[in-house]
Design an enzyme around this catalytic site. Structure first.
Site, PDB file in Angstrom:
ATOM      1  N   LYS A  83       0.827  -1.201   0.000  1.00 30.47           N
ATOM      2  CA  LYS A  83       0.000   0.000   0.000  1.00 30.47           C
ATOM      3  C   LYS A  83       0.864   1.254   0.000  1.00 30.47           C
ATOM      4  CE  LYS A  83      -3.173   0.020   3.113  1.00 30.47           C
ATOM      5  NZ  LYS A  83      -3.908   0.168   4.399  1.00 30.47           N
ATOM      6  N   LYS A 133       3.288  -1.536  11.543  1.00 33.93           N
ATOM      7  CA  LYS A 133       1.955  -1.545  12.150  1.00 33.93           C
ATOM      8  C   LYS A 133       2.114  -1.871  13.625  1.00 33.93           C
ATOM      9  CE  LYS A 133      -2.342  -0.894  10.643  1.00 33.93           C
ATOM     10  NZ  LYS A 133      -2.759   0.108   9.653  1.00 33.93           N
ATOM     11  N   ASP A 178      -5.658   3.937  13.806  1.00 34.47           N
ATOM     12  CA  ASP A 178      -6.352   2.827  13.153  1.00 34.47           C
ATOM     13  C   ASP A 178      -7.597   2.580  14.002  1.00 34.47           C
ATOM     14  OD1 ASP A 178      -6.780  -0.281  12.487  1.00 34.47           O
ATOM     15  OD2 ASP A 178      -5.519   0.527  10.916  1.00 34.47           O
ATOM     16  N   ASN A 182     -14.180   6.500  10.914  1.00 34.43           N
ATOM     17  CA  ASN A 182     -13.820   7.519   9.928  1.00 34.43           C
ATOM     18  C   ASN A 182     -13.920   7.013   8.499  1.00 34.43           C
ATOM     19  OD1 ASN A 182     -13.342   9.588  11.709  1.00 34.43           O
ATOM     20  ND2 ASN A 182     -11.120   9.308  11.772  1.00 34.43           N
TER      21      ASN A 182
END
Length: 445
Positions: A114, A126, A166, A241
Site C-alpha cells: 500500500k 503496524k 487505526d 472515519n
C-alpha cells in the site's frame, strides 16, 4: 504458484504457525507475484522474497496502567517494523481486544505494498494493543496511552517510524500519545505521529482521507466501463472515519448509501443515510448504531447477518478483516453488485475475492483502494517538515491525484502481465516491484 514462490510460502507457514491472517495476506501477494518472478527471475535471487516476508523488527511489550478504581491492568503492546527500504516505517496503531502479533503482522505486511503504491517514500509498519477503549473514561484512555507511549517512544521518530491511528485510535488517542512522547523526549517533533490535531501539526483532510480515497478508487474503476456513481445504491460496513467519509463522498457523487455497522449490529436505511445524524452519534456522542435507529424512522437495526445481503450497485467494506465471506459474495453477485472497493484491510476472504473475479465484478483490494489514508499521512509529514498548513482543497486535490495514479498503475501493471482488469495482481505486482528494486539496489541488509 511458481516453484520458488511456493517454497517461500511453505517456509512462512512453518515459521509462523497459528497466524492465519498473516498467512492469508502473504499467500495472496505471493500468488500474484508468480508471473512477475517467471518474467524477472532476478527478483528471486539474494533471498529477496524471503526477506520481504520477514519483518525487520518485531517489538512486544507490557503495558501496565491504572483504571479509575485504582486497579492495575496489564495489556500487551506491539509494533512490527516490516520494511524500511523506501522510507521510515509508516502505519497505524490499532487498539482492540482482537489485536495480537498475527493481526499486527498481517497489517504490516499489507502496508508494504500500500505504502509503495502511493509513491511517497514510505516504509511499512503496524502496531497496537489488545486494549479496548470502548467503555473507558477519558482519564483511563489517557493513562493507557501514556503507558503505551512510554515504551513505544524508544522505537519511533520522524525519520525512523511514524505511527498513525487505526481502529480504536482516533484524535483523542493520538493527542495523548503525542503529549507523552513530547514529555519523554523533550522534543516538539510533530513528524513522529500523523492524525494530529489541526492546531499542533495535523492536516486538514486526514480523517476524511481513507473513505474519500476508497470512493475515488471505486469511481475510477467504474469509469473504465463508462459508468459513474450517480444514482447508484451503495452498501457500507463500519461506522468509523473510513465508513463515515466514504458515505460522505459517495453522497457527493450522487450515490445513495443505505447501510453502516458497528460491533453491535448493522443498519439499513432505505431512505439513504442521514450523514449529519450519523456523525453526531459516532463522532460526538460516541454512541452505537441503535442510537441512529432510535432517531430515524426509516432505519432498521439488524443484529444477525451483515449488510452484504442488501441489494446494491456498489459495496464498500470498511470495517475490519475477513468481514465479507463466500456467502456474502454470492449474495452481492446475485443482487446485482457491480463494484467492490475495500476501505478496510483485507475485508474480503479469498473465496469471496474469487467469486468477485469470476463474476467480472470490479474489485479493488484494500492495499490500493484504501491507500488514501496513508497518502494524506505522507502529506501531513510533508507539511510538518516545511512547517506549512495546506488548505483542505489542496489536500483533497493531492489525494484525488494520488488515487488516480494508483488506479492507473494497478491497471497498467495488470495489463502488462496479461490479466487486464485484475486489480489484485496489479496492486501486488506494482507495489512489490518498487520495493524489490530498492532492496536489490541497497544490498543484503
Amino acid at each position: 504458484m511458481n516453484e520458488k514462490v511456493q517454497a517461500v510460502y511453505e517456509e512462512v507457514l512453518r515459521r509462523n504457525p497459528g497466524e492465519p491472517e498473516f498467512a492469508q495476506a502473504v499467500h495472496e501477494v505471493l500468488e500474484s507475484l508468480s508471473p512477475v518472478i517467471d518474467r524477472h527471475p532476478d527478483y528471486a535471487e539474494y533471498a529477496l522474497l524471503e526477506r520481504l516476508v520477514e519483518p525487520e523488527r518485531q517489538i512486544l511489550f507490557r503495558v501496565p496502567w491504572v483504571n479509575d478504581n485504582g486497579e492495575v491492568k496489564v495489556n500487551r503492546g506491539y509494533r512490527v517494523e516490516f520494511n524500511s527500504v523506501l522510507g521510515p516505517y509508516k502505519g497505524g496503531l490499532r487498539f482492540h481486544r482482537s489485536v495480537n502479533r498475527n493481526i499486527v503482522k498481517f497489517l504490516g505486511f499489507e502496508q508494504i505494498f500500500k505504502n509503495a503504491l502511493t509513491g511517497r517514500g514510505l516504509g511499512a509498519g503496524k502496531g497496537g494493543s489488545d486494549f479496548d477503549p470502548h467503555g473507558k473514561s477519558d482519564n483511563e484512555v489517557m493513562r493507557f496511552c501514556q503507558a503505551f507511549m512510554t515504551e513505544l517512544s524508544r522505537h519511533i521518530g520522524a525519520m525512523t517510524d511514524v505511527p498513525a491511528g487505526d481502529i480504536g485510535v482516533g484524535a483523542r488517542e493520538i493527542g495523548y500519545l503525542f503529549g507523552q512522547y513530547r514529555r519523554l523526549t523533550n522534543r516538539y517533533d510533530t513528524g513522529v505521529l500523523t492524525g494530529k490535531g489541526l492546531d499542533w501539526g495535523g492536516s486538514l483532510g486526514r480523517k476524511e482521507a481513507t473513505g474519500y480515497g476508497e470512493v475515488y478508487f471505486a469511481r475510477d474503476m467504474m469509469a473504465t466501463r463508462g459508468q459513474d456513481l450517480e444514482g447508484k445504491v451503495v452498501t457500507v460496513s463500519g461506522s468509523g472515519n473510513v465508513a463515515i467519509y466514504a458515505i460522505e463522498k459517495a453522497q457527493a457523487f450522487g450515490a445513495k448509501p443505505v447501510t453502516f455497522s458497528d460491533s453491535s449490529g448493522w443498519v439499513y436505511d432505505e431512505d439513504g443515510i442521514d450523514l449529519d445524524l450519523l456523525k453526531e452519534i459516532k463522532e460526538v456522542r460516541r454512541g452505537r448504531v441503535a442510537d441512529y435507529v432510535a432517531a430515524r424512522p426509516s432505519a432498521v437495526l439488524n443484529t444477525e447477518g451483515r449488510p452484504w445481503q442488501v441489494p446494491c450497485d456498489v459495496a464498500l467494506p470498511s470495517a475490519t478483516q475477513n468481514e465479507l465471506d463466500e456467502q456474502d459474495a454470492i449474495a452481492l453477485v446475485k443482487n446485482g453488485c457491480q463494484v467492490v472497493a475495500e476501505g478496510a484491510n483485507m475485508p474480503s476472504t479469498p473465496d469471496a475475492i474469487e467469486i468477485f473475479q469470476e463474476a467480472d465484478i470490479l474489485y479493488g483490494p484494500g492495499k490500493a483502494a484504501n491507500a488514501g489514508g496513508v497518502a494524506v499521512s505522507a502529506l501531513e509529514m510533508q507539511q510538518n517538515a516545511s512547517r506549512a498548513n495546506w488548505t483542505f482543497e489542496r489536500v483533497e486535490d493531492e489525494l484525488a491525484q494520488i488515487m488516480v495514479d494508483i488506479h492507473e498503475t494497478c491497471l497498467a501493471t495488470a495489463e502488462e502481465y496479461g490479466q487486464p482488469g485484475d486489480y489484485v495482481l496489479g496492486a501486488n505486482a506494482a507495489g512489490f516491484m518498487r520495493v524489490a528494486d530498492a532492496m536489490k539496489e541497497q544490498g543484503v541488509i
